[in-house]
Design a protein around this motif. Structure first.
Motif, PDB file in Angstrom:
ATOM      1  N   UNK C  39     -36.328 -50.975  24.072  1.00  0.00           N
ATOM      2  CA  UNK C  39     -36.542 -51.846  22.937  1.00  0.00           C
ATOM      3  C   UNK C  39     -35.202 -52.035  22.263  1.00  0.00           C
ATOM      4  N   UNK C  40     -34.921 -53.265  21.915  1.00  0.00           N
ATOM      5  CA  UNK C  40     -33.675 -53.529  21.206  1.00  0.00           C
ATOM      6  C   UNK C  40     -34.025 -53.920  19.783  1.00  0.00           C
ATOM      7  N   UNK C  41     -33.411 -53.242  18.832  1.00  0.00           N
ATOM      8  CA  UNK C  41     -33.686 -53.539  17.427  1.00  0.00           C
ATOM      9  C   UNK C  41     -32.375 -53.889  16.762  1.00  0.00           C
ATOM     10  N   UNK C  42     -32.364 -55.071  16.119  1.00  0.00           N
ATOM     11  CA  UNK C  42     -31.164 -55.452  15.371  1.00  0.00           C
ATOM     12  C   UNK C  42     -31.476 -55.203  13.903  1.00  0.00           C
ATOM     13  N   UNK C  43     -30.639 -54.416  13.266  1.00  0.00           N
ATOM     14  CA  UNK C  43     -30.884 -54.080  11.867  1.00  0.00           C
ATOM     15  C   UNK C  43     -29.842 -54.731  10.979  1.00  0.00           C
ATOM     16  N   UNK C  44     -30.314 -55.404   9.930  1.00  0.00           N
ATOM     17  CA  UNK C  44     -29.400 -55.917   8.914  1.00  0.00           C
ATOM     18  C   UNK C  44     -29.312 -54.850   7.843  1.00  0.00           C
ATOM     19  N   UNK C  45     -28.125 -54.329   7.637  1.00  0.00           N
ATOM     20  CA  UNK C  45     -27.992 -53.245   6.683  1.00  0.00           C
ATOM     21  C   UNK C  45     -27.157 -53.654   5.493  1.00  0.00           C
ATOM     22  N   UNK C  46     -27.557 -53.128   4.349  1.00  0.00           N
ATOM     23  CA  UNK C  46     -26.728 -53.249   3.155  1.00  0.00           C
ATOM     24  C   UNK C  46     -26.315 -51.834   2.825  1.00  0.00           C
ATOM     25  N   UNK C  47     -25.153 -51.424   3.264  1.00  0.00           N
ATOM     26  CA  UNK C  47     -24.775 -50.021   3.118  1.00  0.00           C
ATOM     27  C   UNK C  47     -25.602 -49.211   4.100  1.00  0.00           C
ATOM     28  N   UNK C  48     -26.510 -48.401   3.582  1.00  0.00           N
ATOM     29  CA  UNK C  48     -27.389 -47.634   4.459  1.00  0.00           C
ATOM     30  C   UNK C  48     -28.782 -48.209   4.494  1.00  0.00           C
TER      31      UNK C  48
END
Lengths: 173, 437, 382
Positions: C39-48
């Protein structure tokens, strides 16, 4: 004889490391050499039978302040730092001033060592550093001690406040 | 040359201990790794290493050989010098701390009068091994992991220091040897006087070592792989050696300050003198077990190794037994028996560390920091004040020490309970906006 | 977010794009120890903090539904095992019952009861694997070994019954192929006798452990409305407070004969999903105990011919698989091969809730949330 050898060893280490701190290009190398300078200084403290200062120098200066320095240095983009000019054009004037000050110091020490008239303290007669330091701090120097602790408290609060994120109001994407 | 020998002669014993420690420690660390694998296997209902040597007893040697022979890989744009020196810093800091550790009344390299502080100072130098290692790996994940590990270590150092102070107040001295002697004089291990301090030290010590449940920066199932990612082969072995040596150091400090160091249980009570025979009996039992299992091994070489271990245990039993026959003031007796009790207590600590690692899940990093700053530090501060108050009451108001200490402990536990409940009463929210790393 | 300029910051060794002030995109997978598959998960992070996510699937797509169009009904049966390969027996049950509905075949009671027992054992095995891996992701290194120890017993029973441990193909259209083996009842009873204590063992390690509670309470909250709106089913739905279980709503196999409860949570967080699945294991044990007491005698296969040609038509049949509602929509055109088999995979639909559940949490929670939905990529991608 051994004392002299250890003193010269630590002193040489301190001086060479200090010079390397300002001449090395890589910022992390500078930090590492500053660590060795401080450790050498701690060694000299130990030689002077100031064992508490020796330990505290390591705990606070090396283990605390230098860790902070290293954290900050590591987050710096080194490529930019490497390309910066190491010494600016005033380096010859600076060297001259340094030599002048050093010359004055040497002259004063050479002249004054007899004039200061302090007898050499026999190592065995020195009390353990920790207890006497603690007693002095809490008896004679209580006020400066308390003021220093309040200063540290203010600094901590200030650091926490400055470190809190200020989120500017932003429209939702 | 003669001058050097003349200079060294009066210091032959510390030199001997230093050589013993440096020579024996890598082997011992290897066997602590084997112990961890066996304890892990036992808790997980399986057997652990069984093939290399009987019951896997030669596994550490095989692992060490393998790691020495591995290809030395340095990442492409890594900083070669720092990459090389970082594991060395870790190992050196941990080993240097052992120089003031009293393994027994005789077996101690140097009894500094600031021994405890020296050990704490030098082991805090190990942080640089982590940070420099993570940075020099030229990998974003390694750097983040290293910074997190370092932040964790620095945070919990405060709690460790405070917990140690609460024990120090009772001992009245920083010298490791005199701390144990103070416990002998007072006839009670300090853990019974300041149990809260001991507990805080235990928890904060585990966090200092970056071990579970505080090992998020090292865990493989997390996004950030940790500062050791790019290290392989012998460099990685050095990091591990440093970590396990640091485990021994933390256990050693805890043993000295709280568990009575090299004192046997009930050191001053004559009725318990039979405990002096316990070490020899224990090793005799181990010898018997080794010889009993030796013929049952499937392969001749394993029989031989098992027999060798049996002989080793027999030798230790003989040494321990012989030392009991000496008069009570003899240095050899005190030295050997003391070393046994000290190492037994360190072993107890190590076993607990391993037990905790395989029982508890892992804390998330912000929860970890919150535990350290919002819980352990306030509680340890209150604890120090409590112990101080108990001592003042003893000296000024003539209260027996234990009464003051019980009062102090009760107050500390009340504060701790309030801290826990106050946090729970707040609604369980998602982690705060602003997520500091 | 489209207006803020994109700065590309070079972190050596990492592929990140910086959008705006502190936002970065981190890519997790497809090879990652904790995504439980590819599974590929792209995470948009703001800091942590995670402010957005995207699941990219399809790495395990094998074209199962297309293959179904070119196989006869019996030939397709082994393929369904490979979807949710952790709970193969359930997949088989759903498919066989759907085809039996299409063929209008009556399954004899003996077959129904044995099917129920095996399916409930499979539910226990699936939840055990879920518990072990979920605990491992959160850092508890021990429960996985205990869970696999029990799972081993169940797989041994399956192996003795039909010869396979994982992809069992245990059922046939119309009933069962194999009679229960000698000693089946003893094996199952022996397993069930100890199992309650074993669940207590897992709960002792986790349920009241401070660290476990802190890592799971309040994490990945899914409200009941969101759950229903997203079409989530199974333990995830029940933990959000919706009491919906197909075994009670539209009973199939022999479930209407037995007495069991449906555990329902209240907060819809990871902790509740954990509690719901633990209780489901206990209830499955309860069902098995009742079922194993009296298995009716009789034939094990209903009246089906060797050649299966259902009348043209369509059927949708769903069962409560361990992961949620597993549905089969089969369209028949009168030939021996189905015209279309559309599988409703519970993991695929539950994974849609991931974005809702993960917003506002830290990166370290992402792994816990993926684990708590309990996905199997074989089912997500088919």
């Amino acid at each position: 004889m051994v004392e002299q050898f250890t003193f010269y060893f630590f002193a040489a280490l301190a001086v060479i490391s200090a010079v390397l701190v300002i001449t090395v290009r890589n910022a992390v190398y500078s930090a590492v050499f500053l660590i060795t300078t401080l450790l050498a200084t701690a060694g000299i403290f130990l030689q002077l039978r100031a064992e508490f200062l020796f330990v505290v120098q390591i705990i606070l200066y090396v283990g605390g302040i230098m860790v902070l320095f290293v954290f900050v240095v590591m987050l710096v983009d080194l490529d930019i730092a490497l390309r910066q000019v190491q010494f600016n054009r005033q380096k010859w004037v600076a060297l001259l001033v340094v030599l002048a000050v050093a010359g004055q110091l040497v002259f004063a020490l050479a002249l004054g060592s007899e004039a200061l008239g302090l007898p050499a303290a026999a190592p065995e007669s020195l009390e353990p550093n920790t207890e006497s330091l603690g007693l002095r701090l809490f008896e004679s120097y209580m006020l400066p001690f308390e003021i220093a602790s309040i200063l540290l408290l203010v600094a901590m609060i200030g650091a926490v406040l400055l470190g809190k994120r200020q989120k500017p109001p932003r429209s939702e994407p | 040359m003669d001058a050097v020998v003349e200079f060294l002669k009066p210091h032959w014993m510390p030199l001997l201990w230093a050589v013993v420690i440096v020579a024996v420690l890598p082997l011992v660390a290897g066997y602590i790794v084997l112990l961890e694998r066996k304890v892990m296997a036992d808790i997980q209902a399986r057997l652990g290493p069984m093939r290399v040597g009987p019951h896997g007893l030669l596994q550490p040697i095989a692992d060490a050989l393998k790691l020495l022979l591995k290809e030395d890989i340095i990442p492409a744009n890594a900083d070669k010098w720092i990459f090389w020196i970082a594991p060395l810093i870790s190992v050196t800091a941990a080993m240097l701390a052992l120089s003031a550790m009293p393994f027994g009344p005789v077996f101690q390299i140097a009894d500094l009068n600031v021994g405890l502080l020296f050990i704490v100072a030098v082991s805090s130098l190990g942080i640089f091994g982590i940070v420099l290692g993570g940075w020099s790996s030229n990998s974003h994940y390694a750097l983040l992991g290293a910074l997190r590990s370092a932040a964790q270590v620095v945070s919990y150092e405060v709690a460790v220091g405070m917990a140690l102070v609460s024990g120090l107040l009772l001992a009245g001295t920083l010298s490791m040897r005199k701390i144990v002697e103070a416990q002998a004089e007072q006839g009670i291990w300090f853990v019974f006087l300041v149990p809260v301090g001991f507990f805080i030290y235990l928890v904060a010590g585990i966090a200092e070592l970056n071990r579970a449940p505080f090992d998020l920066p090292e865990a493989e199932s997390e996004l950030v792989a940790g500062y050791m990612t790019e290290y392989s082969g012998f460099r990685w072995a050095l990091y591990f050696l440093g970590e396990y040596t640091a485990m021994v150091v933390v256990s050693g400090i805890g043993t000295t300050l709280f568990l009575g160091g090299w004192l046997r249980p009930f050191p001053n009570v004559a009725a318990f003198d039979f405990l002096d025979y316990l070490p020899a009996v224990l090793f005799l039992a181990l010898t018997g077990y080794c010889f009993y299992r030796a013929p049952k091994q499937p392969v001749p070489i394993q029989k031989a190794v098992m027999g060798l271990f049996g002989l080793l245990c027999l030798g230790l039993a003989a040494a321990l037994g012989w030392s009991v026959t000496l008069p009570a003031e003899a240095m050899a007796r005190a030295g050997i028996l003391g070393a046994f009790w000290f190492l037994a207590k360190v072993f107890l600590f190590l076993y607990s560390f391993m037990w905790f690692r395989f029982t508890f899940p892992r804390y998330r990093f912000d929860q970890l920091m919150r535990l350290g700053w919002h819980f352990l530090i306030p509680v340890s501060l209150v604890n120090v004040m409590g112990v101080g108050a108990a001592l003042v009451l003893q000296r000024q108001a003539g209260w027996p020490l234990w009464q003051g200490l019980v009062l102090g402990t009760v107050v500390t536990l009340a504060v701790a309970a309030w801290l826990i409940l106050a946090r729970q009463r707040r609604p369980v929210a998602a982690p705060s906006a602003g997520g500091e790393v | 977010m489209a207006e803020t300029p994109t700065r590309h910051v070079h972190f050596p060794g990492m592929d990140t794009t910086v959008l705006g002030a502190d936002e970065i995109i981190i890519n997790m997978g497809p090879q990652h120890p904790s995504t439980h598959g590819v599974l590929r998960v792209k995470l948009h992070l703001d800091g942590e903090k995670v402010i957005g996510s995207e699941c990219i699937i399809g790495y395990l797509h094998r074209g199962v539904e297309k293959i179904a169009e070119h196989r006869s009904y019996q030939q397709f049966a082994p393929y369904v095992d490979r979807m949710d390969y952790v709970a193969a027996v359930s997949n088989g049950l759903g498919y066989c019952e759907a085809v039996e509905k299409l063929l209008e075949v009556e399954v004899p009671p003996r077959a129904k009861v044995v099917r129920t027992i095996l399916t409930e054992l499979q539910r226990i095995a699936s939840h055990l694997l879920w518990l072990g891996t979920h605990a491992l992701d959160i850092g508890a290194l021990t429960p996985i070994f205990y869970c696999f120890r029990e799972r081993e017993e169940i797989l041994k029973i399956f192996e003795k019954y039909c010869g396979a441990r994982l992809t069992t193909h245990a059922f046939r259209i119309g009933g069962l192929q194999y009679e229960v083996y000698d000693g089946f009842e003893q094996d199952v009873k022996r397993f069930l006798a100890d199992f309650d204590r074993k669940i207590d063992e897992y709960e002792a390690l986790l349920t009241t452990n401070r660290i476990w509670v802190e890592r799971t309470k309040g994490i990945g909250v899914l409200s009941a409305q969101d759950a229903i709106a997203l079409g989530v089913t199974g333990p995830v739905l029940r933990a959000s407070g919706v009491k919906w279980d197909i075994r009670k709503a539209f009973p199939y196999a022999a479930y209407d004969r037995y007495d069991f409860e449906i555990p329902v949570g209240s907060n819809g967080d990871t902790y509740d999903r954990y509690l719901v699945r633990m209780e489901e294991m206990r209830q499955s044990r309860r069902i098995c105990l009742q079922a194993i007491e009296d298995i009716p005698a009789g034939p094990i296969l209903g009246k089906v011919g060797k050649v299966m040609k259902p009348a043209p038509g369509e059927v949708y049949h769903s069962i409560e698989a361990p992961k949620g509602e597993l549905g089969y929509y089969i369209v028949s055109d009168g030939t021996t091969q189905p015209y279309r088999v559309r599988i409703r995979p519970p993991s695929f639909i539950n994974l849609q809730a991931f974005d809702t559940m993960v917003r506002g949490h830290l990166v370290a929670d992402v792994v816990a949330i993926i684990g708590t939905i309990d996905i199997v990529l074989g089912e997500v991608d088919r």
